[in-house]
Structure formats: C-alpha cells, structure tokens
Design an enzyme around this catalytic site. Structure first.
Site, PDB file in Angstrom:
ATOM      1  N   TRP A  77      82.673  93.307  63.167  1.00 31.55           N
ATOM      2  CA  TRP A  77      84.025  93.383  62.749  1.00 31.55           C
ATOM      3  C   TRP A  77      83.997  95.076  61.557  1.00 31.55           C
ATOM      4  CZ3 TRP A  77      84.625  88.045  59.381  1.00 31.55           C
ATOM      5  CH2 TRP A  77      83.935  87.261  60.125  1.00 31.55           C
ATOM      6  N   LYS A  78      82.998  95.719  61.320  1.00 38.55           N
ATOM      7  CA  LYS A  78      83.370  97.111  61.260  1.00 38.55           C
ATOM      8  C   LYS A  78      83.857  96.592  59.459  1.00 38.55           C
ATOM      9  CE  LYS A  78      83.687  98.817  65.891  1.00 38.55           C
ATOM     10  NZ  LYS A  78      83.747 100.042  66.534  1.00 38.55           N
ATOM     11  N   HIS A 138      74.540 102.637  64.920  1.00 34.82           N
ATOM     12  CA  HIS A 138      75.914 102.318  65.709  1.00 34.82           C
ATOM     13  C   HIS A 138      76.105 103.513  65.709  1.00 34.82           C
ATOM     14  CE1 HIS A 138      79.937 101.715  66.462  1.00 34.82           C
ATOM     15  NE2 HIS A 138      79.129 100.238  67.149  1.00 34.82           N
ATOM     16  N   GLU A 164      78.982 105.810  65.402  1.00 39.65           N
ATOM     17  CA  GLU A 164      79.427 105.696  63.977  1.00 39.65           C
ATOM     18  C   GLU A 164      78.847 105.613  62.999  1.00 39.65           C
ATOM     19  OE1 GLU A 164      82.346 102.308  64.148  1.00 39.65           O
ATOM     20  OE2 GLU A 164      83.265 103.046  65.866  1.00 39.65           O
ATOM     21  N   GLY A 172      85.698 101.273  71.214  1.00 45.89           N
ATOM     22  CA  GLY A 172      87.142 101.859  70.718  1.00 45.89           C
ATOM     23  C   GLY A 172      88.943 102.485  71.321  1.00 45.89           C
ATOM     24  N   SER A 201      84.392  98.561  74.387  1.00 53.16           N
ATOM     25  CA  SER A 201      85.877  98.204  74.471  1.00 53.16           C
ATOM     26  C   SER A 201      85.258  96.794  75.609  1.00 53.16           C
ATOM     27  CB  SER A 201      86.856  99.267  75.696  1.00 53.16           C
ATOM     28  OG  SER A 201      86.977 100.427  74.704  1.00 53.16           O
ATOM     29  N   GLY A 253      83.517  95.413  69.614  1.00 51.29           N
ATOM     30  CA  GLY A 253      84.159  95.750  68.627  1.00 51.29           C
ATOM     31  C   GLY A 253      85.456  94.978  68.005  1.00 51.29           C
ATOM     32  N   GLY A 254      86.605  95.894  68.873  1.00 55.14           N
ATOM     33  CA  GLY A 254      88.367  95.230  68.282  1.00 55.14           C
ATOM     34  C   GLY A 254      88.604  93.757  69.196  1.00 55.14           C
TER      35      GLY A 254
HETATM   36  C1  PEP Z   1      81.268  98.648  68.551  1.00 58.23           C
HETATM   37  O1  PEP Z   1      81.921  99.252  67.901  1.00 58.23           O
HETATM   38  O2  PEP Z   1      80.296  98.250  68.642  1.00 58.23           O
HETATM   39  C2  PEP Z   1      82.306  98.184  69.740  1.00 58.23           C
HETATM   40  C3  PEP Z   1      81.649  98.487  71.268  1.00 58.23           C
HETATM   41  O3  PEP Z   1      84.032  98.668  69.434  1.00 58.23           O
HETATM   42  P1  PEP Z   1      85.133  98.276  70.980  1.00 58.23           P
HETATM   43  O4  PEP Z   1      84.499  97.210  71.115  1.00 58.23           O
HETATM   44  O5  PEP Z   1      85.689  98.103  69.631  1.00 58.23           O
HETATM   45  O6  PEP Z   1      84.904  99.644  71.507  1.00 58.23           O
END
Ligand code: PEP
Length: 251
Positions: free
Chosen positions: A10-11, A95, A97, A173, A213, A234-235
C-alpha cells in the site's frame, strides 16, 4: 509445487479509516480463500488495525520495511520484534523506492533480511533493474549483483523461507508492464543464480513474485509463466475489486 503468493504494497497510502474500509471489502471475497497466499502490507500506522481485522481470516499481514537492530537509538525506525508483536509474518525489504530515495544498498538489505529471518519473519526481497540499465544490456549483471548481495549468507532453509520480488524499476507505478516473456526471462535467471549458489531443488522451491504495474488485465498472463509465482502489487492493491481480481488470476 510452489504456492502462489500475491502481496499488496500500500506504500504511504491509507489512513486507518481507509484501511478498515479496504480490508472489510477484501474480506467479503477473500476471508476464506486458500488457493493463493494473500498478504496485505499497510503502512506502519495501520498495521495494528489491519492485524485485528484479518486475524480470523486467511489473509496475512506484512510490513513495508524494518530496521536490522533489535532495539536502540534509531529514531523513526521499527524492529522485527515490533512487527512480530502485531502478528506480521512478512516484510518487504529493498523495495526500489527504498533503494532510490533512502539509499538502501544490497548490504543494508542483506542485514535487514538476516534480521527478519532471525525473528521468524518472511522477507520479500525486491530486486530489479532501471530502464537505463536495461537499455545498456546490464539486466543480468544488475540482477546477479542484487540477488547475491541481498541474500548473502542465507542458509538453504532461510532462502526457502524468503520470497524474492522481481520488480523492474521502469515498470513500477508507470503503467508500463514487462511483457510476460521479459518477466519470465529474469525470473528464470534468478532461479539459475540460486541453482548455482545452492542447488536445483532449493532454487525450484523459492517463490519469485513479479511486480510492476500488475493489473487485472495482465495478471493472468504474467502469473501463468512457469517461474512467476504471484505478484507484488502497488497501485492496484488500493482498490478492492482490482486486488481481488488479481488474486483470483493467480489460481
Ligand atoms: C510496487 O511498488 O511494488 C509496485 C509493483 O507498484 P505498482 O504495482 O503500482 O507498479
């Protein structure tokens, strides 16, 4: 046979009120779902709330980061023991990030991975190349360095207790997903690196998630590849219907 695992990262999203609404919506569909391991990774502030909400379900709990020390003067940090106290079973480590914005190196990720395992937490160790590295033909070199560095010193049992997430940085993302063939190629490479470092049996037992994604529309194709054992989402994990559809695509 490796059981598929889908985790929602969920970040830095979701207040406790928002987390409660999301988990309640997920529970309507997934509370008794056993075919895929499902892990929710809320921010630290929502961990206790989500822990209570999922304790009578098959949904599992993970954190997004932790410190390697047991306790001490590390302002702003959280230890493995603190996560265990909240019934966390997983923790995302390294991660992209964290690597990009917080200077986490393979050595730091390795210390955290060792500390997580020592506290019986399953680390989800993330690796992945940038677009620049891919375009320079360095995927194999970058992934090999990250896998060897982040997982250095792990016993075979510790490796099998860990999950690896391949997340190409250029796909996180951005809406750009690796094609299933591109992802499969790197997953197979990771298994090859593990075969050399351990043996084929161990390498075949480790679960490797794809992240970047992932959406309901592309999940099935990605998850059907032989070396892709689920996803780190993620999203799309912030929307109950999307996340449920992705989890169901892993069956
Ligand atoms: C993530 O942050 O681990 C990720 C895969 O993000 P997203 O699915 O939004 O690309």
């Amino acid at each position: 046979m490796r059981k598929k695992i889908v985790a929602g990262n969920w970040k830095m999203n979701m207040t406790t009120a928002e987390a409660t609404a999301l988990v309640n919506a997920l529970k309507e569909d997934l509370a008794n779902f056993r075919d895929v391991e499902v892990v929710l990774c809320p921010p630290f502030t929502a961990l206790a709330t989500v822990s209570e909400l999922v304790h009578d379900t098959h949904l599992d709990l993970g954190a997004q980061n932790m410190h390697w020390a047991k306790n001490g003067a590390y302002t702003g940090e959280i230890s493995a023991g603190m996560l265990r106290e909240l019934y966390c079973h997983y923790v995302i480590l390294g991660h992209s990030e964290r690597r990009q914005y917080f200077g986490e190196t393979d050595a730091i990720v390795n210390r955290k991975t060792q500390a997580a395992l020592a506290s019986s937490l399953h680390p989800i160790v993330c690796v992945g190349e940038t677009l620049q590295e891919r375009e320079a033909g360095k995927v194999e070199e970058v992934i090999t360095t990250q896998v060897q560095g982040s997982l250095a010193g792990l016993s075979a049992k510790e490796l099998l207790d860990s999950v690896i997430a391949y997340e190409p940085v250029w796909a996180i993302g951005t809406g750009k997903t690796a094609t299933s063939d591109q992802a499969q190629e790197v997953h197979a490479l990771i298994r090859q690196i593990l075969t050399k470092a351990y043996d084929a049996t161990v390498a075949q037992g480790v679960r490797i998630q794809y992240g970047g994604s992932v959406k309901p529309s592309n999940a099935k194709e990605l998850f059907s590849m032989p070396d892709i054992d689920g996803g780190l989402i993620g999203g799309a994990a912030l929307d109950a219907k999307s996340f449920i559809d992705i989890v169901r695509a892993a069956v």
